[in-house]
Scaffold this motif. Structure first.
Motif, PDB file in Angstrom:
ATOM      1  N   PHE A 104       0.899  -1.170   0.020  1.00  0.00           N
ATOM      2  CA  PHE A 104      -0.133  -0.142  -0.008  1.00  0.00           C
ATOM      3  C   PHE A 104       0.947   1.245  -0.145  1.00  0.00           C
ATOM      4  CE2 PHE A 104      -2.182   3.464   2.443  1.00  0.00           C
ATOM      5  CZ  PHE A 104      -3.204   3.507   1.589  1.00  0.00           C
ATOM      6  N   ALA A 105       1.875   1.194   1.033  1.00  0.00           N
ATOM      7  CA  ALA A 105       2.732   2.502   0.985  1.00  0.00           C
ATOM      8  C   ALA A 105       3.772   2.859  -0.408  1.00  0.00           C
ATOM      9  CB  ALA A 105       3.835   2.416   2.027  1.00  0.00           C
ATOM     10  N   ALA A 106       3.988   1.543  -0.829  1.00  0.00           N
ATOM     11  CA  ALA A 106       4.926   1.985  -2.193  1.00  0.00           C
ATOM     12  C   ALA A 106       3.855   2.339  -3.275  1.00  0.00           C
ATOM     13  CB  ALA A 106       5.196   0.414  -2.724  1.00  0.00           C
ATOM     14  N   ALA A 107       2.661   1.924  -3.329  1.00  0.00           N
ATOM     15  CA  ALA A 107       1.646   2.540  -4.337  1.00  0.00           C
ATOM     16  C   ALA A 107       1.250   4.119  -4.079  1.00  0.00           C
ATOM     17  CB  ALA A 107       0.609   1.538  -4.328  1.00  0.00           C
ATOM     18  N   PHE A 108       0.878   4.198  -2.596  1.00  0.00           N
ATOM     19  CA  PHE A 108       0.355   5.497  -2.553  1.00  0.00           C
ATOM     20  C   PHE A 108       1.178   6.562  -1.634  1.00  0.00           C
ATOM     21  CE2 PHE A 108      -2.839   2.232  -2.938  1.00  0.00           C
ATOM     22  CZ  PHE A 108      -3.437   2.491  -4.190  1.00  0.00           C
ATOM     23  N   ARG A 109       2.341   6.120  -0.994  1.00  0.00           N
ATOM     24  CA  ARG A 109       2.875   7.021   0.178  1.00  0.00           C
ATOM     25  C   ARG A 109       4.541   7.127  -0.277  1.00  0.00           C
ATOM     26  NH1 ARG A 109       0.114   4.118   5.139  1.00  0.00           N
ATOM     27  NH2 ARG A 109      -1.717   5.299   4.973  1.00  0.00           N
ATOM     28  N   ASP A 110       4.708   6.499  -1.320  1.00  0.00           N
ATOM     29  CA  ASP A 110       6.451   6.793  -1.707  1.00  0.00           C
ATOM     30  C   ASP A 110       6.379   8.161  -2.310  1.00  0.00           C
ATOM     31  OD1 ASP A 110       9.038   7.108  -3.049  1.00  0.00           O
ATOM     32  OD2 ASP A 110       8.925   4.927  -3.321  1.00  0.00           O
ATOM     33  N   PRO A 111       7.307   9.062  -1.403  1.00  0.00           N
ATOM     34  CA  PRO A 111       7.365  10.534  -1.607  1.00  0.00           C
ATOM     35  C   PRO A 111       7.937  10.828  -3.006  1.00  0.00           C
ATOM     36  CG  PRO A 111       9.137  10.027   0.086  1.00  0.00           C
ATOM     37  CD  PRO A 111       8.049   8.806  -0.252  1.00  0.00           C
ATOM     38  N   ARG A 112       8.526  10.121  -3.619  1.00  0.00           N
ATOM     39  CA  ARG A 112       9.097  10.209  -4.903  1.00  0.00           C
ATOM     40  C   ARG A 112       8.060  10.286  -5.981  1.00  0.00           C
ATOM     41  NH1 ARG A 112      13.360   5.428  -4.652  1.00  0.00           N
ATOM     42  NH2 ARG A 112      11.645   4.564  -3.686  1.00  0.00           N
ATOM     43  N   PHE A 113       7.180   9.649  -6.026  1.00  0.00           N
ATOM     44  CA  PHE A 113       5.908   9.528  -6.722  1.00  0.00           C
ATOM     45  C   PHE A 113       4.550   9.982  -6.512  1.00  0.00           C
ATOM     46  CE2 PHE A 113       9.218   6.033  -7.243  1.00  0.00           C
ATOM     47  CZ  PHE A 113       9.616   6.126  -8.453  1.00  0.00           C
ATOM     48  N   PRO A 114       3.507  10.388  -7.488  1.00  0.00           N
ATOM     49  CA  PRO A 114       2.388  10.574  -7.128  1.00  0.00           C
ATOM     50  C   PRO A 114       1.512   9.276  -6.689  1.00  0.00           C
ATOM     51  CG  PRO A 114       2.592  10.655  -9.253  1.00  0.00           C
ATOM     52  CD  PRO A 114       4.014  10.523  -8.877  1.00  0.00           C
ATOM     53  N   PRO A 115       0.566   9.440  -6.026  1.00  0.00           N
ATOM     54  CA  PRO A 115      -0.208   7.996  -5.694  1.00  0.00           C
ATOM     55  C   PRO A 115      -0.524   7.407  -6.832  1.00  0.00           C
ATOM     56  CG  PRO A 115      -0.965   9.870  -4.315  1.00  0.00           C
ATOM     57  CD  PRO A 115      -0.211  10.630  -5.457  1.00  0.00           C
ATOM     58  N   LEU A 116      -0.481   6.095  -6.858  1.00  0.00           N
ATOM     59  CA  LEU A 116      -0.827   5.326  -8.036  1.00  0.00           C
ATOM     60  C   LEU A 116      -2.162   5.469  -8.706  1.00  0.00           C
ATOM     61  CD1 LEU A 116       0.627   2.593  -9.598  1.00  0.00           C
ATOM     62  CD2 LEU A 116      -1.156   1.334  -8.204  1.00  0.00           C
ATOM     63  N   SER A 117      -2.370   5.413  -9.824  1.00  0.00           N
ATOM     64  CA  SER A 117      -3.725   5.513 -10.392  1.00  0.00           C
ATOM     65  C   SER A 117      -4.423   4.273 -10.662  1.00  0.00           C
ATOM     66  CB  SER A 117      -4.015   6.534 -11.554  1.00  0.00           C
ATOM     67  OG  SER A 117      -3.171   5.933 -12.869  1.00  0.00           O
ATOM     68  N   ALA A 118      -5.546   4.105 -10.682  1.00  0.00           N
ATOM     69  CA  ALA A 118      -6.339   2.807 -11.320  1.00  0.00           C
ATOM     70  C   ALA A 118      -5.725   2.378 -12.623  1.00  0.00           C
ATOM     71  CB  ALA A 118      -7.844   2.986 -11.222  1.00  0.00           C
TER      72      ALA A 118
END
Length: 185
Positions: free
Chosen positions: A78-92
């Motif tokens: 979950f954190a890799a998809a939505f909370r990694d500060p290097r990237f925007p949250p993952l989209s569907a």
């Protein structure tokens, strides 16, 4: 502890399900430990790495075993998809072509060395994951980073920079810990 193929498939399925839960609910998947293989509920540290088209899309993990492995993987996915500060949250839209890699870490062991040369000589490219610590500064590279940085000297220089230190930094108080991973995707 080595994982069998069924356990690896279960953990990958769990990581994907937690990302899917994040897309639909905004929260990681809740894991019912009673329904899990007992071998997967032992406290273990893990990292979850996400890639799209061979490019990094997120990577989050724990260096120390503080929770059951299944819970660690669900939270880290979950954190890799939505909370990694290097990237925007993952989209569907990104989910469908997402490659998920799970790395389960062995406990870290302190590396003893007398100089930077001695340390470099002890490194095992492609095998060692390293944690570098100097005071409050800390950085890690998983063993998979050796694919981009196969030279031990360069690997160490980049790890120092990741920890917020100059590439040529050296100190008698520098601490290095080594770990191994079981990686699967």
């Amino acid at each position: 502890m080595s994982l069998n193929d069924d356990q690896k498939r279960e953990l990958l399925k769990l990581a994907r399900a937690s990302i899917q839960a994040g897309l639909t609910t905004g929260h990681p998947l809740r894991v019912d430990l009673q329904q899990c293989d007992p071998a997967l509920t032992a406290k273990r540290a893990s990292f979850v790495t996400l890639e799209r088209g061979g490019q990094l899309r997120g990577c989050i993990g724990m260096l120390e075993a503080v929770r059951p492995l299944v819970q660690d993987i669900a939270e880290n996915a979950f954190a890799a998809a939505f909370r990694d500060p290097r990237f925007p949250p993952l989209s569907a839209a990104e989910y469908t072509d997402l490659d998920v890699h799970v790395s389960v870490l062995s406990p870290a062991e302190s590396v003893r060395f007398v100089s930077e040369q001695d340390l470099i000589a002890q490194l095992q490219p492609g095998v060692d994951g390293l944690i570098l610590q100097e005071g409050y500064r800390r950085g890690t590279f998983l063993p998979s980073v050796w694919e981009q940085l196969p030279d031990p000297r360069q690997f160490l220089r980049h790890l120092k920079q990741k920890a917020g230190l100059p590439a040529d930094y050296w100190s008698e108080t520098l601490k290095i810990f080594r770990y191994r991973t079981e990686m699967f995707s």
